[in-house]
Design a protein around this motif. Sequence first.
Motif, PDB file in Angstrom:
ATOM      1  N   ILE A  35     -10.858   0.656  -0.152  1.00  0.00           N
ATOM      2  CA  ILE A  35     -10.941   1.972  -0.821  1.00  0.00           C
ATOM      3  C   ILE A  35     -11.874   2.844   0.022  1.00  0.00           C
ATOM      4  O   ILE A  35     -13.097   2.726  -0.050  1.00  0.00           O
ATOM      5  N   VAL A  36     -11.279   3.676   0.833  1.00  0.00           N
ATOM      6  CA  VAL A  36     -12.059   4.433   1.824  1.00  0.00           C
ATOM      7  C   VAL A  36     -12.073   5.925   1.452  1.00  0.00           C
ATOM      8  O   VAL A  36     -11.245   6.380   0.660  1.00  0.00           O
ATOM      9  N   PRO A  37     -12.992   6.678   2.041  1.00  0.00           N
ATOM     10  CA  PRO A  37     -13.094   8.108   1.693  1.00  0.00           C
ATOM     11  C   PRO A  37     -11.779   8.862   1.913  1.00  0.00           C
ATOM     12  O   PRO A  37     -11.491   9.823   1.180  1.00  0.00           O
ATOM     13  N   MET A  79      -3.852  -2.255 -11.772  1.00  0.00           N
ATOM     14  CA  MET A  79      -2.737  -1.338 -11.544  1.00  0.00           C
ATOM     15  C   MET A  79      -3.104  -0.268 -10.516  1.00  0.00           C
ATOM     16  O   MET A  79      -2.354  -0.003  -9.561  1.00  0.00           O
ATOM     17  N   ASN A  80      -4.266   0.343 -10.673  1.00  0.00           N
ATOM     18  CA  ASN A  80      -4.596   1.477  -9.805  1.00  0.00           C
ATOM     19  C   ASN A  80      -4.927   1.061  -8.377  1.00  0.00           C
ATOM     20  O   ASN A  80      -4.673   1.814  -7.441  1.00  0.00           O
ATOM     21  N   MET A  81      -5.478  -0.152  -8.216  1.00  0.00           N
ATOM     22  CA  MET A  81      -5.688  -0.656  -6.843  1.00  0.00           C
ATOM     23  C   MET A  81      -4.337  -0.775  -6.157  1.00  0.00           C
ATOM     24  O   MET A  81      -4.175  -0.408  -4.989  1.00  0.00           O
ATOM     25  N   ARG A  82      -3.354  -1.309  -6.880  1.00  0.00           N
ATOM     26  CA  ARG A  82      -2.010  -1.427  -6.299  1.00  0.00           C
ATOM     27  C   ARG A  82      -1.454  -0.049  -5.962  1.00  0.00           C
ATOM     28  O   ARG A  82      -0.896   0.174  -4.889  1.00  0.00           O
ATOM     29  N   LEU A  83      -1.607   0.873  -6.879  1.00  0.00           N
ATOM     30  CA  LEU A  83      -0.992   2.180  -6.690  1.00  0.00           C
ATOM     31  C   LEU A  83      -1.662   2.996  -5.589  1.00  0.00           C
ATOM     32  O   LEU A  83      -1.036   3.841  -4.956  1.00  0.00           O
ATOM     33  N   ILE A  84      -2.915   2.709  -5.357  1.00  0.00           N
ATOM     34  CA  ILE A  84      -3.606   3.455  -4.291  1.00  0.00           C
ATOM     35  C   ILE A  84      -3.433   2.740  -2.942  1.00  0.00           C
ATOM     36  O   ILE A  84      -3.696   3.311  -1.886  1.00  0.00           O
ATOM     37  N   GLY A  85      -3.014   1.470  -3.021  1.00  0.00           N
ATOM     38  CA  GLY A  85      -2.779   0.721  -1.780  1.00  0.00           C
ATOM     39  C   GLY A  85      -4.028   0.066  -1.228  1.00  0.00           C
ATOM     40  O   GLY A  85      -4.230   0.010  -0.009  1.00  0.00           O
ATOM     41  N   ALA A  86      -4.865  -0.448  -2.108  1.00  0.00           N
ATOM     42  CA  ALA A  86      -6.087  -1.134  -1.671  1.00  0.00           C
ATOM     43  C   ALA A  86      -6.108  -2.533  -2.267  1.00  0.00           C
ATOM     44  O   ALA A  86      -5.970  -2.689  -3.473  1.00  0.00           O
TER      45      ALA A  86
END
Length: 498
Positions: A460-462, A447-454
């Motif tokens: 997942i970048v700085p 879920m959180n990968m989707r929500l962060i857009g990664a």
Amino acid sequence: MAPLLTGQEVAKHNTRESCWIIVHGNVYDVTEFLDDHPGGSKIILKYAGKDATAEYEPIHPPDAITANLPKEKHLGPVDLSTVAKVEVRITDEEKARLKNVEARPPLSEILNLHDFEAIARQVMTKNAWAYYSSAADDEITNRENHAAYHRIWFRPRVMRDVTTVDFSTHILGHPTKMPIYITAAALGKLGHPDGELNLTKAAAKHGVIQMIPTLASCAFDEMVDAAVPGQVQFYQLYVNKDRNITKKLVQHAEARGIKGLFITVDAPQLGRREKDMRMKFTDDEPHAQKGDAGVDRSQGAARAISTFIDPGLSWKDLDWFRSITRMPLILKGVQCWEDALEAYDRGLAGVVLSNHGGRQLDFARSGIEVLVEVTRELKARRGLSFPNEKFQLFVDGGVRRATDVIKAVALGATAVGIGRPFLYAFSSYGYEGVDHALNILHEEFTMNMRLIGARNLGEIVPEMVDASNIGSHIVSVPGDELYNSNYVDMQHAKLRKA
Ligand code: 173
């Protein structure tokens, strides 16, 4: 074959002058060992002439007694049918605990890692809970480890087709389905009879890596034997003052296929864990904490069994480690960029930015805060970028959510160690608990990968996090009710009952 010893015979040796005990169906003459027992003589004398297995089991690896007693003190097997059962007095407190065990909610109602802790606290024995949950001094670092993640906020990206997301990666070149590993913790059988084997099995099912602790309750070989073919395991090492013992452990680990040696460097002496220490005060008779040989039982379980750890460990020892093993070497417990840089310059494979779950130096900063300065300084001074395959950074401490892990990955960590939540998972539900905990993390990652857009960890970048407040230890953050309500306040000394 000599006839089996009988319970009656063993029972005669129930004094300090002649003390036999039974462990796992075998009789041992521990008379001369009494004063050398790291846990003090008193606890052994309590079982003099009796079966000590139940007391022995959770806090010793199975071979502790055979390895420490000379052969001539191994008196042989006893006919267990002749041994009087040690009377276990079921206290009201124990009755209440067993009722709680019956009243555990089904796993489907455990929605997050905090839930395991809330249940574990009510179903574990008081001693086990105190031992796992306790931390150093005022437990400031223990709470900060978790709170630090709350000072980091996301800058998500949108419109990226996140239909499928993949959060698998490699740790020291070995695949893992999630950027986490099960980190080392001592005394697994305090929480559950299968101890660390619960972790081995669940790690296999979920394709994650278990770090086997030096002070596991299960024997090292049991945990390696329980692994499925190809399952990767690491080894956490406490360096013994007797380097021959350490050499044997390390070489045995390597021979058994262990893929990384994590040398603990933040525990030259064990921290004071006062919740653990207070347990001894309440359970022992007043003034009885001093063991006869000056072994101070009041220091808590961990301190009693940790006196072998070498406070003399230094950078100079690394060459010796290199001469005895080809496993990658990682320092566990690095707490500032200067030591991370030293580790890099000395050619180590990585460091774990950790304060030992808040159990060592109180007011040590959180691993996630240290990560920020380590990546900054190693970039400035050695041109490194992170995550980096050649020199990997790990953090542990305070992690309860996949979002915590994602923050660490964004800031350059290869993976994150999770310890207590898995202990609480098996203490409350055994293997199924750990399985469920890993399922929860898996769902949270998706879920959180989707929500962060990664779509993968590389994305997942700085720039996806704002960690600008990480070094400010008193910024206001929203209260974290789940975490805070699990936290058990420390207690002062109490007046004696009249
Ligand atoms: O944190 C601990 O409790 C720990 O690392 C330890 C060390 C020695 C003995 C038991 C536990």
